[in-house]
Write a protein that holds these residues in place. Structure first.
Motif, mmCIF file in Angstrom:
data_model
loop_
_atom_site.group_PDB
_atom_site.id
_atom_site.type_symbol
_atom_site.label_atom_id
_atom_site.label_comp_id
_atom_site.label_asym_id
_atom_site.label_seq_id
_atom_site.Cartn_x
_atom_site.Cartn_y
_atom_site.Cartn_z
ATOM 1 N N ASP A 1 -107.794 -63.416 37.818
ATOM 2 C CA ASP A 1 -107.007 -64.093 36.784
ATOM 3 C C ASP A 1 -107.862 -64.487 35.583
ATOM 4 O O ASP A 1 -107.476 -65.304 34.768
ATOM 5 C CB ASP A 1 -106.291 -65.312 37.356
ATOM 6 C CG ASP A 1 -107.239 -66.369 37.882
ATOM 7 O OD1 ASP A 1 -108.473 -66.221 37.747
ATOM 8 O OD2 ASP A 1 -106.743 -67.354 38.446
ATOM 9 N N GLY A 2 -109.047 -63.912 35.498
ATOM 10 C CA GLY A 2 -109.936 -64.217 34.385
ATOM 11 C C GLY A 2 -110.780 -65.440 34.624
ATOM 12 O O GLY A 2 -111.785 -65.647 33.965
ATOM 13 N N GLY A 3 -110.382 -66.298 35.561
ATOM 14 C CA GLY A 3 -111.168 -67.431 35.973
ATOM 15 C C GLY A 3 -111.417 -68.514 34.940
ATOM 16 O O GLY A 3 -112.268 -69.355 35.118
ATOM 17 N N GLU A 4 -110.703 -68.524 33.849
ATOM 18 C CA GLU A 4 -110.965 -69.514 32.812
ATOM 19 C C GLU A 4 -109.758 -70.402 32.553
ATOM 20 O O GLU A 4 -109.527 -70.838 31.434
ATOM 21 C CB GLU A 4 -111.395 -68.808 31.532
ATOM 22 C CG GLU A 4 -112.674 -68.019 31.687
ATOM 23 C CD GLU A 4 -113.073 -67.291 30.424
ATOM 24 O OE1 GLU A 4 -112.540 -67.618 29.344
ATOM 25 O OE2 GLU A 4 -113.912 -66.414 30.514
ATOM 26 N N GLY A 5 -108.962 -70.663 33.568
ATOM 27 C CA GLY A 5 -107.791 -71.523 33.407
ATOM 28 C C GLY A 5 -106.815 -70.961 32.395
ATOM 29 O O GLY A 5 -106.405 -69.812 32.480
ATOM 30 N N PRO B 1 -108.541 -54.538 34.828
ATOM 31 C CA PRO B 1 -108.099 -53.933 33.563
ATOM 32 C C PRO B 1 -107.990 -54.936 32.414
ATOM 33 O O PRO B 1 -107.940 -54.532 31.260
ATOM 34 C CB PRO B 1 -106.732 -53.338 33.905
ATOM 35 C CG PRO B 1 -106.257 -54.120 35.075
ATOM 36 C CD PRO B 1 -107.482 -54.524 35.846
ATOM 37 N N TYR B 2 -107.969 -56.223 32.702
ATOM 38 C CA TYR B 2 -107.864 -57.235 31.639
ATOM 39 C C TYR B 2 -109.235 -57.689 31.153
ATOM 40 O O TYR B 2 -109.509 -57.686 29.961
ATOM 41 C CB TYR B 2 -107.086 -58.466 32.136
ATOM 42 C CG TYR B 2 -105.604 -58.281 32.197
ATOM 43 C CD1 TYR B 2 -104.807 -58.467 31.074
ATOM 44 C CD2 TYR B 2 -104.984 -57.939 33.390
ATOM 45 C CE1 TYR B 2 -103.432 -58.305 31.142
ATOM 46 C CE2 TYR B 2 -103.611 -57.781 33.468
ATOM 47 C CZ TYR B 2 -102.843 -57.968 32.334
ATOM 48 O OH TYR B 2 -101.485 -57.812 32.409
ATOM 49 N N CYS B 3 -110.076 -58.154 32.079
ATOM 50 C CA CYS B 3 -111.337 -58.789 31.667
ATOM 51 C C CYS B 3 -112.574 -57.951 31.969
ATOM 52 O O CYS B 3 -113.690 -58.373 31.695
ATOM 53 C CB CYS B 3 -111.462 -60.162 32.322
ATOM 54 S SG CYS B 3 -111.626 -60.113 34.128
ATOM 55 N N ASP B 4 -112.407 -56.772 32.557
ATOM 56 C CA ASP B 4 -113.501 -55.864 32.895
ATOM 57 C C ASP B 4 -114.467 -56.413 33.944
ATOM 58 O O ASP B 4 -115.569 -55.887 34.102
ATOM 59 C CB ASP B 4 -114.288 -55.441 31.651
ATOM 60 C CG ASP B 4 -113.464 -54.586 30.706
ATOM 61 O OD1 ASP B 4 -112.574 -53.855 31.198
ATOM 62 O OD2 ASP B 4 -113.697 -54.646 29.491
ATOM 63 N N ALA B 5 -114.071 -57.482 34.650
ATOM 64 C CA ALA B 5 -114.914 -57.982 35.732
ATOM 65 C C ALA B 5 -115.044 -56.890 36.789
ATOM 66 O O ALA B 5 -114.085 -56.182 37.100
ATOM 67 C CB ALA B 5 -114.305 -59.231 36.359
ATOM 68 N N LYS B 6 -116.241 -56.722 37.314
ATOM 69 C CA LYS B 6 -116.481 -55.715 38.348
ATOM 70 C C LYS B 6 -116.467 -56.433 39.692
ATOM 71 O O LYS B 6 -117.263 -57.333 39.940
ATOM 72 C CB LYS B 6 -117.821 -55.028 38.118
ATOM 73 C CG LYS B 6 -118.038 -53.824 38.972
ATOM 74 C CD LYS B 6 -119.286 -53.086 38.513
ATOM 75 C CE LYS B 6 -119.347 -51.713 39.107
ATOM 76 N NZ LYS B 6 -120.475 -50.965 38.564
ATOM 77 N N LEU B 7 -115.542 -56.033 40.557
ATOM 78 C CA LEU B 7 -115.381 -56.631 41.877
ATOM 79 C C LEU B 7 -115.921 -55.636 42.904
ATOM 80 O O LEU B 7 -115.393 -54.534 43.051
ATOM 81 C CB LEU B 7 -113.909 -56.946 42.129
ATOM 82 C CG LEU B 7 -113.274 -57.806 41.026
ATOM 83 C CD1 LEU B 7 -111.771 -57.716 41.065
ATOM 84 C CD2 LEU B 7 -113.735 -59.228 41.149
#
Length: 59
Positions: free
Chosen positions: A19-23, A44-50
């Motif tokens: 969820d982007g992790g930024e509230g 696809p939203y924030c490009d975080a690599k999981l």
């Protein structure tokens, strides 16, 4: 000005939520399925690599 690198997270489940992790500054929650043969997926939203914990040595 440089852009900060996307977040990388090691996870324990093959199906994860991001969820982007930024509230309020994040993004809509999305559920992502990590492909077992690849071991990681990018949001696809924030490009975080999981990265799944079993694949962290390969990535």
């Amino acid at each position: 000005m440089t852009t900060p690198a996307p977040e990388t997270r090691i996870v324990q489940d093959w199906r994860v939520a991001c969820d982007g992790g930024e509230g309020a500054l994040g993004h809509p929650r999305v559920w992502l399925q990590i492909p077992k043969e690849q071991g990681w997926i990018e949001c696809p939203y924030c490009d975080a690599k999981l990265i799944h914990q079993t694949a962290k040595e390969r990535v």
